[in-house]
Design a protein around this motif. Structure first.
Motif, PDB file in Angstrom:
ATOM      1  N   LEU A   1     -34.462   2.653  52.176  1.00 15.68           N
ATOM      2  CA  LEU A   1     -35.657   2.272  51.436  1.00 15.68           C
ATOM      3  C   LEU A   1     -36.912   2.861  52.079  1.00 15.68           C
ATOM      4  O   LEU A   1     -37.785   3.406  51.386  1.00 15.68           O
ATOM      5  CB  LEU A   1     -35.776   0.747  51.359  1.00 15.68           C
ATOM      6  CG  LEU A   1     -37.019   0.218  50.657  1.00 15.68           C
ATOM      7  CD1 LEU A   1     -37.038   0.652  49.200  1.00 15.68           C
ATOM      8  CD2 LEU A   1     -37.070  -1.291  50.775  1.00 15.68           C
ATOM      9  N   GLY A   2     -37.006   2.772  53.386  1.00 14.01           N
ATOM     10  CA  GLY A   2     -38.177   3.284  54.092  1.00 14.01           C
ATOM     11  C   GLY A   2     -38.347   4.785  53.932  1.00 14.01           C
ATOM     12  O   GLY A   2     -39.449   5.262  53.640  1.00 14.01           O
ATOM     13  N   ALA A   3     -37.266   5.536  54.097  1.00 12.29           N
ATOM     14  CA  ALA A   3     -37.360   6.995  53.995  1.00 12.29           C
ATOM     15  C   ALA A   3     -37.735   7.428  52.582  1.00 12.29           C
ATOM     16  O   ALA A   3     -38.606   8.281  52.385  1.00 12.29           O
ATOM     17  CB  ALA A   3     -36.038   7.623  54.414  1.00 12.29           C
ATOM     18  N   ALA A   4     -37.088   6.837  51.586  1.00 14.00           N
ATOM     19  CA  ALA A   4     -37.407   7.187  50.198  1.00 14.00           C
ATOM     20  C   ALA A   4     -38.838   6.777  49.847  1.00 14.00           C
ATOM     21  O   ALA A   4     -39.554   7.515  49.164  1.00 14.00           O
ATOM     22  CB  ALA A   4     -36.415   6.528  49.245  1.00 14.00           C
ATOM     23  N   ALA A   5     -39.261   5.614  50.318  1.00 12.44           N
ATOM     24  CA  ALA A   5     -40.630   5.155  50.055  1.00 12.44           C
ATOM     25  C   ALA A   5     -41.655   6.080  50.714  1.00 12.44           C
ATOM     26  O   ALA A   5     -42.725   6.332  50.152  1.00 12.44           O
ATOM     27  CB  ALA A   5     -40.813   3.727  50.538  1.00 12.44           C
ATOM     28  N   GLY A   6     -41.343   6.583  51.890  1.00 10.85           N
ATOM     29  CA  GLY A   6     -42.245   7.517  52.565  1.00 10.85           C
ATOM     30  C   GLY A   6     -42.461   8.790  51.761  1.00 10.85           C
ATOM     31  O   GLY A   6     -43.588   9.265  51.601  1.00 10.85           O
ATOM     32  N   VAL A   7     -41.370   9.335  51.228  1.00 14.01           N
ATOM     33  CA  VAL A   7     -41.491  10.528  50.380  1.00 14.01           C
ATOM     34  C   VAL A   7     -42.281  10.189  49.114  1.00 14.01           C
ATOM     35  O   VAL A   7     -43.132  10.966  48.675  1.00 14.01           O
ATOM     36  CB  VAL A   7     -40.105  11.103  50.037  1.00 14.01           C
ATOM     37  CG1 VAL A   7     -40.223  12.265  49.063  1.00 14.01           C
ATOM     38  CG2 VAL A   7     -39.369  11.545  51.297  1.00 14.01           C
ATOM     39  N   ALA A   8     -42.023   9.024  48.545  1.00  9.42           N
ATOM     40  CA  ALA A   8     -42.732   8.613  47.333  1.00  9.42           C
ATOM     41  C   ALA A   8     -44.231   8.452  47.596  1.00  9.42           C
ATOM     42  O   ALA A   8     -45.056   8.853  46.755  1.00  9.42           O
ATOM     43  CB  ALA A   8     -42.145   7.309  46.798  1.00  9.42           C
ATOM     44  N   VAL A   9     -44.586   7.892  48.730  1.00 10.79           N
ATOM     45  CA  VAL A   9     -46.002   7.736  49.078  1.00 10.79           C
ATOM     46  C   VAL A   9     -46.681   9.103  49.147  1.00 10.79           C
ATOM     47  O   VAL A   9     -47.787   9.292  48.620  1.00 10.79           O
ATOM     48  CB  VAL A   9     -46.161   6.974  50.415  1.00 10.79           C
ATOM     49  CG1 VAL A   9     -47.548   7.144  50.996  1.00 10.79           C
ATOM     50  CG2 VAL A   9     -45.843   5.510  50.220  1.00 10.79           C
ATOM     51  N   THR A  10     -46.013  10.059  49.753  1.00  3.84           N
ATOM     52  CA  THR A  10     -46.563  11.408  49.837  1.00  3.84           C
ATOM     53  C   THR A  10     -46.731  12.020  48.455  1.00  3.84           C
ATOM     54  O   THR A  10     -47.768  12.602  48.138  1.00  3.84           O
ATOM     55  CB  THR A  10     -45.651  12.303  50.696  1.00  3.84           C
ATOM     56  OG1 THR A  10     -45.544  11.735  51.993  1.00  3.84           O
ATOM     57  CG2 THR A  10     -46.200  13.707  50.806  1.00  3.84           C
TER      58      THR A  10
ATOM     59  N   LEU B   1     -43.121  17.644  41.752  1.00  3.19           N
ATOM     60  CA  LEU B   1     -42.579  16.289  41.582  1.00  3.19           C
ATOM     61  C   LEU B   1     -41.050  16.295  41.582  1.00  3.19           C
ATOM     62  O   LEU B   1     -40.422  15.401  42.172  1.00  3.19           O
ATOM     63  CB  LEU B   1     -43.133  15.656  40.310  1.00  3.19           C
ATOM     64  CG  LEU B   1     -44.621  15.309  40.372  1.00  3.19           C
ATOM     65  CD1 LEU B   1     -45.129  14.861  39.009  1.00  3.19           C
ATOM     66  CD2 LEU B   1     -44.892  14.254  41.428  1.00  3.19           C
ATOM     67  N   VAL B   2     -40.444  17.288  40.963  1.00  2.83           N
ATOM     68  CA  VAL B   2     -38.977  17.391  40.996  1.00  2.83           C
ATOM     69  C   VAL B   2     -38.502  17.598  42.432  1.00  2.83           C
ATOM     70  O   VAL B   2     -37.539  16.956  42.877  1.00  2.83           O
ATOM     71  CB  VAL B   2     -38.484  18.527  40.070  1.00  2.83           C
ATOM     72  CG1 VAL B   2     -37.028  18.855  40.326  1.00  2.83           C
ATOM     73  CG2 VAL B   2     -38.695  18.147  38.612  1.00  2.83           C
ATOM     74  N   ALA B   3     -39.170  18.464  43.166  1.00  2.12           N
ATOM     75  CA  ALA B   3     -38.804  18.676  44.574  1.00  2.12           C
ATOM     76  C   ALA B   3     -38.948  17.396  45.380  1.00  2.12           C
ATOM     77  O   ALA B   3     -38.114  17.090  46.243  1.00  2.12           O
ATOM     78  CB  ALA B   3     -39.666  19.788  45.171  1.00  2.12           C
ATOM     79  N   SER B   4     -39.973  16.612  45.087  1.00  2.00           N
ATOM     80  CA  SER B   4     -40.181  15.340  45.798  1.00  2.00           C
ATOM     81  C   SER B   4     -39.093  14.325  45.465  1.00  2.00           C
ATOM     82  O   SER B   4     -38.634  13.592  46.349  1.00  2.00           O
ATOM     83  CB  SER B   4     -41.549  14.764  45.466  1.00  2.00           C
ATOM     84  OG  SER B   4     -42.558  15.588  45.981  1.00  2.00           O
ATOM     85  N   VAL B   5     -38.679  14.275  44.215  1.00  2.00           N
ATOM     86  CA  VAL B   5     -37.596  13.357  43.835  1.00  2.00           C
ATOM     87  C   VAL B   5     -36.306  13.743  44.551  1.00  2.00           C
ATOM     88  O   VAL B   5     -35.580  12.874  45.076  1.00  2.00           O
ATOM     89  CB  VAL B   5     -37.405  13.351  42.297  1.00  2.00           C
ATOM     90  CG1 VAL B   5     -36.109  12.666  41.901  1.00  2.00           C
ATOM     91  CG2 VAL B   5     -38.588  12.678  41.630  1.00  2.00           C
TER      92      VAL B   5
END
Length: 140
Positions: free
Chosen positions: A50-59, A26-30
């Motif tokens: 927003l799109g790029a950060a949301a994509g990582v968050a979805v994953t 989770l830290v790596a994802s943040v």
């Protein structure tokens, strides 16, 4: 080599082993979401960020749900891992496909950065997970 029952006894004694890797991932994802937001912002402005950060968050959310569900199923009965794993996978892919179709129909300029954020999140999560398994977990 350990006796067959020894491994099961160790696992039962240490119930947290199934989720021990989650905080690191989770830290790596943040961190990846922050990098993706900067890259998306430079490429496509606020929508790209927003799109790029949301994509990582979805994953990250997707993999976290899978991890928690599989840990729960394995703790109850290892034979539940396959059916629960497949069920969660089908549900997640159906939901993701629906979201992508809905977002694509709006013409939102952050769609491509969103998809690239998903891909980046997958690469980072998988890479960090492999690192954790081969270094941290291997020492146990």
């Amino acid at each position: 080599m350990a006796e067959p029952g020894t491994r099961a006894a160790e696992a039962a004694a240490d119930r947290g082993w199934r989720l021990r890797h989650l905080p690191v991932l989770l830290v790596a994802s943040v961190l990846m979401a922050a990098v993706a937001a900067v890259a998306g912002g430079l490429a496509r402005g606020a929508d790209g960020a927003l799109g790029a950060a949301a994509g990582v968050a979805v994953t990250a959310v997707s993999y976290t749900v899978t991890t928690v569900v599989l840990a729960w199923a394995d703790a109850r009965d290892p034979q539940l891992v396959l059916p629960f794993g497949l069920g969660v996978y089908v549900a997640k892919m159906t939901l993701l496909a629906g979201v992508m179709v809905l977002v694509a129909s709006t013409g939102w300029p952050g769609l491509v950065p969103f998809a690239l954020g998903i891909a980046a999140g997958i690469v980072v999560w998988t890479g960090v997970h492999i690192w954790w398994l081969t270094t941290v977990h291997a020492r146990r």
